[in-house]
Scaffold this motif. Structure first.
Motif, PDB file in Angstrom:
ATOM      1  N   UNK A  82       0.810  -1.219   0.000  1.00 56.02           N
ATOM      2  CA  UNK A  82       0.000   0.000   0.000  1.00 56.02           C
ATOM      3  C   UNK A  82       0.846   1.274   0.000  1.00 56.02           C
ATOM      4  N   UNK A  83       2.075   1.170  -0.496  1.00 56.08           N
ATOM      5  CA  UNK A  83       2.991   2.315  -0.450  1.00 56.08           C
ATOM      6  C   UNK A  83       3.664   2.520  -1.800  1.00 56.08           C
ATOM      7  N   UNK A  84       3.790   3.781  -2.202  1.00 59.60           N
ATOM      8  CA  UNK A  84       4.514   4.086  -3.430  1.00 59.60           C
ATOM      9  C   UNK A  84       5.361   5.345  -3.261  1.00 59.60           C
ATOM     10  N   UNK A  85       6.431   5.419  -4.047  1.00 57.72           N
ATOM     11  CA  UNK A  85       7.269   6.604  -4.137  1.00 57.72           C
ATOM     12  C   UNK A  85       6.979   7.310  -5.453  1.00 57.72           C
ATOM     13  N   UNK A  86       7.078   8.642  -5.430  1.00 60.17           N
ATOM     14  CA  UNK A  86       6.806   9.425  -6.625  1.00 60.17           C
ATOM     15  C   UNK A  86       7.944  10.405  -6.897  1.00 60.17           C
ATOM     16  N   UNK A  87       8.206  10.607  -8.185  1.00 60.50           N
ATOM     17  CA  UNK A  87       9.178  11.596  -8.628  1.00 60.50           C
ATOM     18  C   UNK A  87       8.553  12.374  -9.774  1.00 60.50           C
ATOM     19  N   UNK A 110      12.171  27.761 -19.423  1.00 63.63           N
ATOM     20  CA  UNK A 110      13.058  26.959 -18.600  1.00 63.63           C
ATOM     21  C   UNK A 110      12.384  25.705 -18.079  1.00 63.63           C
ATOM     22  N   UNK A 111      13.143  24.915 -17.344  1.00 65.51           N
ATOM     23  CA  UNK A 111      12.598  23.714 -16.722  1.00 65.51           C
ATOM     24  C   UNK A 111      11.951  24.078 -15.389  1.00 65.51           C
ATOM     25  N   UNK A 112      11.162  23.146 -14.874  1.00 67.81           N
ATOM     26  CA  UNK A 112      10.486  23.374 -13.612  1.00 67.81           C
ATOM     27  C   UNK A 112      11.163  22.654 -12.465  1.00 67.81           C
ATOM     28  N   UNK A 113      10.457  22.574 -11.353  1.00 71.09           N
ATOM     29  CA  UNK A 113      11.006  21.978 -10.133  1.00 71.09           C
ATOM     30  C   UNK A 113      10.864  20.456 -10.136  1.00 71.09           C
ATOM     31  N   UNK A 114      11.572  19.826  -9.206  1.00 72.12           N
ATOM     32  CA  UNK A 114      11.495  18.380  -9.011  1.00 72.12           C
ATOM     33  C   UNK A 114      10.761  18.117  -7.697  1.00 72.12           C
ATOM     34  N   UNK A 115       9.784  17.222  -7.741  1.00 68.29           N
ATOM     35  CA  UNK A 115       8.983  16.904  -6.560  1.00 68.29           C
ATOM     36  C   UNK A 115       9.173  15.445  -6.157  1.00 68.29           C
ATOM     37  N   UNK A 116       9.431  15.229  -4.873  1.00 66.45           N
ATOM     38  CA  UNK A 116       9.526  13.886  -4.301  1.00 66.45           C
ATOM     39  C   UNK A 116       8.320  13.680  -3.387  1.00 66.45           C
ATOM     40  N   UNK A 117       7.692  12.498  -3.464  1.00 62.50           N
ATOM     41  CA  UNK A 117       6.501  12.255  -2.659  1.00 62.50           C
ATOM     42  C   UNK A 117       6.416  10.796  -2.232  1.00 62.50           C
ATOM     43  N   UNK A 118       5.726  10.587  -1.114  1.00 58.85           N
ATOM     44  CA  UNK A 118       5.405   9.244  -0.628  1.00 58.85           C
ATOM     45  C   UNK A 118       3.897   9.189  -0.430  1.00 58.85           C
ATOM     46  N   UNK A 119       3.261   8.171  -1.020  1.00 56.88           N
ATOM     47  CA  UNK A 119       1.816   7.984  -0.867  1.00 56.88           C
ATOM     48  C   UNK A 119       1.554   6.683  -0.116  1.00 56.88           C
ATOM     49  N   UNK A 120       0.689   6.767   0.893  1.00 61.38           N
ATOM     50  CA  UNK A 120       0.324   5.595   1.690  1.00 61.38           C
ATOM     51  C   UNK A 120      -1.191   5.410   1.659  1.00 61.38           C
ATOM     52  N   UNK A 121      -1.621   4.249   1.187  1.00 57.11           N
ATOM     53  CA  UNK A 121      -3.044   3.903   1.228  1.00 57.11           C
ATOM     54  C   UNK A 121      -3.378   3.448   2.641  1.00 57.11           C
ATOM     55  N   UNK A 122      -4.374   4.076   3.261  1.00 59.09           N
ATOM     56  CA  UNK A 122      -4.677   3.797   4.663  1.00 59.09           C
ATOM     57  C   UNK A 122      -5.885   2.883   4.852  1.00 59.09           C
ATOM     58  N   UNK A 123      -6.914   3.070   4.046  1.00 62.66           N
ATOM     59  CA  UNK A 123      -8.139   2.287   4.233  1.00 62.66           C
ATOM     60  C   UNK A 123      -8.853   2.122   2.906  1.00 62.66           C
ATOM     61  N   UNK A 124      -9.514   0.981   2.741  1.00 62.70           N
ATOM     62  CA  UNK A 124     -10.254   0.699   1.518  1.00 62.70           C
ATOM     63  C   UNK A 124      -9.703  -0.518   0.805  1.00 62.70           C
ATOM     64  N   UNK A 125     -10.588  -1.426   0.427  1.00 64.36           N
ATOM     65  CA  UNK A 125     -10.217  -2.630  -0.287  1.00 64.36           C
ATOM     66  C   UNK A 125     -11.065  -2.768  -1.537  1.00 64.36           C
ATOM     67  N   UNK A 126     -10.645  -3.643  -2.435  1.00 64.75           N
ATOM     68  CA  UNK A 126     -11.388  -3.908  -3.658  1.00 64.75           C
ATOM     69  C   UNK A 126     -12.807  -4.343  -3.297  1.00 64.75           C
ATOM     70  N   UNK A 127     -13.778  -3.655  -3.893  1.00 66.06           N
ATOM     71  CA  UNK A 127     -15.170  -3.981  -3.612  1.00 66.06           C
ATOM     72  C   UNK A 127     -15.776  -3.216  -2.462  1.00 66.06           C
ATOM     73  N   UNK A 128     -14.964  -2.487  -1.693  1.00 70.80           N
ATOM     74  CA  UNK A 128     -15.455  -1.678  -0.584  1.00 70.80           C
ATOM     75  C   UNK A 128     -15.649  -0.233  -1.055  1.00 70.80           C
TER      76      UNK A 128
END
Length: 267
Positions: A82-87, A110-128
């Protein structure tokens, strides 16, 4: 007895094989919604979201600003159930401001900024019906102002979604940021709420309608932005999406219009 076990195991695998092959991958782009999502990429998979073209116009009393962004990329990698990293990175931005009094034009590329992120799924399942999560991010000032923010920023996003039916879902995304000051030096509080409605027209086509309200407490000028957005996403296959969205400003402080085209792909 041993031979009988082997035979029954082989039959079971043969029957289960097609079902396993037909199981859909977890492919849940955040775009084209302007809100957040709690859905994460499965471990070992790579999910890329991109903008072909992102154009925004802000027509104020004294000036007109046009901003074009292209090659805006977001890479999402699953590192846990339930965890992913983002760039994220903005490959190119073009900002053009015309003074309505003097006619002077100021252009920045010009170019833009670089963003680092962490996403955590806390609640919810398939079909819920209910799901929620949390995402924390930090943005490094790698781009040139005004294409980039000019200084470090950070924030937290909390999305909540409830599926009313198989086709209809409602959502709300809350966000609080330590946003960059307009001067490019220092940070201030900015916070927003986005309410959304998603409707699945078909198994491959979905449409979104959203309202956003944001408060920005920049030291130079405190402002409130109100936006309305509508977007559509089309998936020709299970791991590929194309989308388009339009965003309109609802008050004087907000940009007048924004048009975005892009998509996502799962590897």
């Amino acid at each position: 007895m041993r031979m009988r076990t082997i035979i029954w195991t082989s039959v079971a695998l043969f029957i289960a094989g097609p079902a396993m092959a037909d199981e859909e991958p977890r492919f849940c782009p955040t775009r084209p919604s302007i809100g957040g999502s709690s859905c994460t990429t499965e471990p070992g998979q790579v999910h890329v979201e991109y903008s072909f073209l992102d154009w925004q116009r802000d027509d104020q009393a004294d000036q007109r600003n046009d901003r074009i962004v292209t090659a805006d990329l977001l890479t999402r990698v699953g590192i846990g159930k339930n965890t992913e990293l983002q760039l994220g990175w903005t490959g190119f931005g073009h900002d053009r401001t015309r003074d309505k009094t003097s006619g002077a034009i100021d252009t920045v590329n010009g170019t833009g900024d670089v963003t680092f992120a962490v996403r955590q799924h806390l609640a919810g399942e398939e079909g819920k019906p209910f799901s929620t999560g949390i995402q924390a991010f930090v943005t490094a000032p790698t781009g040139r102002n005004p294409v980039g923010a000019g200084t470090w920023t950070t924030g937290v996003i909390i999305p909540v979604q409830y599926d009313l039916t198989e086709k209809v879902a409602v959502s709300f995304t809350g966000e609080a940021d330590a946003a960059a000051n307009e001067s490019g030096d220092g940070r201030h509080l900015a916070y927003s709420g986005i309410a959304g409605l998603r409707y699945k027209l078909t198994d491959n086509i979905s449409t979104f309608a959203e309202l956003s309200l944001e408060r920005d407490d920049d030291p130079e000028k405190h402002e409130t932005f109100a936006l309305a957005a509508i977007s559509t996403a089309w998936r020709p296959i299970k791991t590929l999406q194309f989308d388009v969205s339009a965003v309109a400003g609802l008050n004087r402080a907000s940009p007048d219009i924004r048009l975005v085209t892009g998509g996502a792909v799962l590897f």
